[in-house]
Design an enzyme around this catalytic site. Structure first.
Site, PDB file in Angstrom:
ATOM      1  N   ASP A   1      14.383  47.092 -59.340  1.00  0.00           N
ATOM      2  CA  ASP A   1      13.887  45.971 -58.550  1.00  0.00           C
ATOM      3  C   ASP A   1      12.377  46.074 -58.459  1.00  0.00           C
ATOM      4  O   ASP A   1      11.725  46.416 -59.443  1.00  0.00           O
ATOM      5  CB  ASP A   1      14.556  45.986 -57.166  1.00  0.00           C
ATOM      6  CG  ASP A   1      14.710  44.591 -56.572  1.00  0.00           C
ATOM      7  OD1 ASP A   1      13.683  43.991 -56.226  1.00  0.00           O
ATOM      8  OD2 ASP A   1      15.850  44.103 -56.464  1.00  0.00           O
TER       9      ASP A   1
ATOM     10  N   ASP B   1      14.093  53.941 -41.853  1.00  0.00           N
ATOM     11  CA  ASP B   1      15.547  53.755 -41.804  1.00  0.00           C
ATOM     12  C   ASP B   1      16.240  54.124 -43.105  1.00  0.00           C
ATOM     13  O   ASP B   1      17.472  54.069 -43.187  1.00  0.00           O
ATOM     14  CB  ASP B   1      15.891  52.291 -41.497  1.00  0.00           C
ATOM     15  CG  ASP B   1      15.408  51.838 -40.133  1.00  0.00           C
ATOM     16  OD1 ASP B   1      14.856  52.669 -39.386  1.00  0.00           O
ATOM     17  OD2 ASP B   1      15.558  50.651 -39.831  1.00  0.00           O
TER      18      ASP B   1
ATOM     19  N   HIS C   1      11.398  42.905 -51.649  1.00  0.00           N
ATOM     20  CA  HIS C   1      12.751  42.664 -52.167  1.00  0.00           C
ATOM     21  C   HIS C   1      13.504  43.957 -52.455  1.00  0.00           C
ATOM     22  O   HIS C   1      14.647  44.135 -52.016  1.00  0.00           O
ATOM     23  CB  HIS C   1      12.685  41.796 -53.417  1.00  0.00           C
ATOM     24  CG  HIS C   1      14.012  41.251 -53.843  1.00  0.00           C
ATOM     25  ND1 HIS C   1      14.891  41.950 -54.644  1.00  0.00           N
ATOM     26  CD2 HIS C   1      14.622  40.073 -53.574  1.00  0.00           C
ATOM     27  CE1 HIS C   1      15.972  41.230 -54.851  1.00  0.00           C
ATOM     28  NE2 HIS C   1      15.845  40.087 -54.211  1.00  0.00           N
TER      29      HIS C   1
ATOM     30  N   ASN D   1      20.857  31.798 -57.728  1.00  0.00           N
ATOM     31  CA  ASN D   1      20.682  30.906 -56.585  1.00  0.00           C
ATOM     32  C   ASN D   1      20.374  29.475 -56.994  1.00  0.00           C
ATOM     33  O   ASN D   1      19.546  29.228 -57.875  1.00  0.00           O
ATOM     34  CB  ASN D   1      19.543  31.416 -55.698  1.00  0.00           C
ATOM     35  CG  ASN D   1      19.820  32.789 -55.132  1.00  0.00           C
ATOM     36  OD1 ASN D   1      20.954  33.206 -55.010  1.00  0.00           O
ATOM     37  ND2 ASN D   1      18.751  33.495 -54.795  1.00  0.00           N
TER      38      ASN D   1
ATOM     39  N   ALA E   1      25.084  39.211 -64.867  1.00  0.00           N
ATOM     40  CA  ALA E   1      26.314  38.940 -64.115  1.00  0.00           C
ATOM     41  C   ALA E   1      27.387  38.304 -64.987  1.00  0.00           C
ATOM     42  O   ALA E   1      28.577  38.503 -64.758  1.00  0.00           O
ATOM     43  CB  ALA E   1      26.015  38.047 -62.920  1.00  0.00           C
TER      44      ALA E   1
ATOM     45  N   VAL F   1      30.890  43.425 -65.984  1.00  0.00           N
ATOM     46  CA  VAL F   1      29.916  43.516 -64.896  1.00  0.00           C
ATOM     47  C   VAL F   1      30.514  42.808 -63.686  1.00  0.00           C
ATOM     48  O   VAL F   1      31.107  41.737 -63.808  1.00  0.00           O
ATOM     49  CB  VAL F   1      28.572  42.879 -65.294  1.00  0.00           C
ATOM     50  CG1 VAL F   1      27.652  42.723 -64.085  1.00  0.00           C
ATOM     51  CG2 VAL F   1      27.889  43.716 -66.375  1.00  0.00           C
TER      52      VAL F   1
ATOM     53  N   SER G   1      21.115  37.842 -54.103  1.00  0.00           N
ATOM     54  CA  SER G   1      20.541  39.187 -54.142  1.00  0.00           C
ATOM     55  C   SER G   1      21.139  40.039 -53.044  1.00  0.00           C
ATOM     56  O   SER G   1      21.584  41.173 -53.269  1.00  0.00           O
ATOM     57  CB  SER G   1      19.020  39.115 -53.938  1.00  0.00           C
ATOM     58  OG  SER G   1      18.346  38.703 -55.079  1.00  0.00           O
TER      59      SER G   1
END
Length: 389
Positions: free
Chosen positions: A64, A72, A98, A190, A201, A206, A253
């Site tokens: 990414d 965190d 992202h 999207n 995808a 996958v 995402s």
């Protein structure tokens, strides 16, 4: 399409990768209230799931925009790499938000029991890849190099919240990852920018992820298509960001990262299962939505973490039967929404999980053999060998 990609990468994406609607935007929320805004945790019944598995010993690669050392998340953050020339070295920097957001959805451990962001698999580890600098080359081959690196490191899961164009090298990298017993999870894409399921995808085997909203209905932003396998929360998703901040995003995402966390839970609970069976367990226990059986909006349905960790799921190629919780697990509770209302589960009727499993039973009785055989054709009959760790 990295769904909300680093602006520097977008410059290079006109014919290769492409970006969609903005995702993972930094916000000013503090660590004291961010957990209460993570509605998807209650929706997924994360407290019950974490009594069964927290992703111990599992490594998830996140190619990414890099992953920042957020308070965190930092305990679970490994040293990774940047596959783009001129990058930032070990992948543990992120000026886009992202990558850090995706990593947080997968494996954030939060601060104590109730502060900070919490991931689906808070004891899994993240291998960060990319951390792309300005004017970087965001081509399919760069993604391929990241996946190659992940394979070389022996990861268990690769979470790809990106897609678009392919290349021979990227095709080969995906094939190698799948043959190495790694579960590859990728976002569908999207709307309105994308109209078809993106690569990788759409690649066979996958795990292709679409999105749902707060009440478990199809999210308008999510691309649909015959490649969709499962869906997960994708609207108003809160997570980590750079400089200790937090983020809010909408898109597949986020759903992809959530599903990658789910895969980590399953791999930790069932370490001997090959990748194909891990995916099968997730799809077989999903809460059916839309028309009975698999459809192009929901795939096999909304992921059900508790069922995926407890159900008796026949292996691929066996005589199909209804998935049932294992002995001692008790009845599968309904999913709940952000206000704790059972009516806010994936079906909006307070009986989401029961309906999903019951529907699966009906399908088995009426034509389940076809459903399972069709799944075999998409996944492949023989799982790849387990790599040594």
């Amino acid at each position: 399409m990295r769904f909300g990609l680093h602006p520097a990468l977008v410059l290079a994406l006109t014919t290769t990768l492409y970006a969609a609607a903005s995702n993972a935007t930094p916000i000013t929320e503090g660590s004291g209230i961010i957990r209460t805004k993570q509605w998807h945790l209650e929706f997924l019944r994360i407290d019950k799931a974490h009594k069964l598995s927290q992703g111990e010993g599992i490594v998830v690669a996140v190619p990414d925009t890099g992953v920042d050392t957020h308070p965190d998340l930092r305990q679970n953050l490994l040293s990774g790499t940047d596959t783009i020339s001129g990058g930032m070295g070990d992948g543990r920097k992120d000026r886009d938000s992202h990558g850090t957001s995706m990593a947080g959805l997968i494996a954030a451990h939060g601060i104590g029991s109730s502060r900070g962001a919490l991931g689906v698999a808070p004891k899994a580890r993240i291998l960060p890849i990319f951390s792309s600098p300005p004017n970087a080359d965001g081509t399919p081959d760069a993604l391929a190099q990241g996946i190659e690196y992940a394979v070389s490191q022996g990861v268990d899961v690769i979470s790809v919240s990106s897609g678009g164009g392919s290349s021979p090298r990227l095709n080969q990298a995906i094939s190698t990852a799948l043959a190495s017993n790694i579960v590859v999870v990728a976002g569908a894409g999207n709307r309105p920018r994308e109209s078809h399921v993106a690569y990788p995808a759409r690649e066979t085997q996958v795990l292709a992820v679409g999105g749902v909203d707060r009440v478990g209905n199809h999210a308008a932003v999510s691309v649909t298509g015959p490649e969709i396998d499962v869906v997960a929360p994708a609207v108003d998703i809160y997570s980590t960001s750079y400089d200790g901040k937090y983020s809010k995003g909408t898109g597949t995402s986020s759903a992809t990262a959530i599903v990658a966390g789910a895969v980590a839970l399953i791999r930790a609970k069932y370490p001997s299962l090959p990748a194909s069976e891990v995916v099968h367990r997730l799809t077989a226990t999903a809460v059916d939505k839309g028309p009975p059986g698999r459809d192009d909006q929901y795939g096999h349905g909304v992921i059900d973490l508790v069922a995926a960790l407890t159900a008796d799921v026949p292996p691929l190629g066996s005589v199909p039967s209804t998935a049932q919780p294992t002995a001692g697990a008790g009845p599968t509770p309904t999913a709940v929404g952000p206000g704790g209302s059972e009516a806010a589960g994936p079906d909006g009727d307070g009986g989401s999980t029961a309906r999903g499993l019951a529907t699966l039973g009906v399908l088995v009785a009426a034509g389940g053999v076809w459903m399972y055989m069709n799944r075999r054709r998409r996944r492949g009959d023989d799982p790849p060998p387990r790599i040594s760790r």
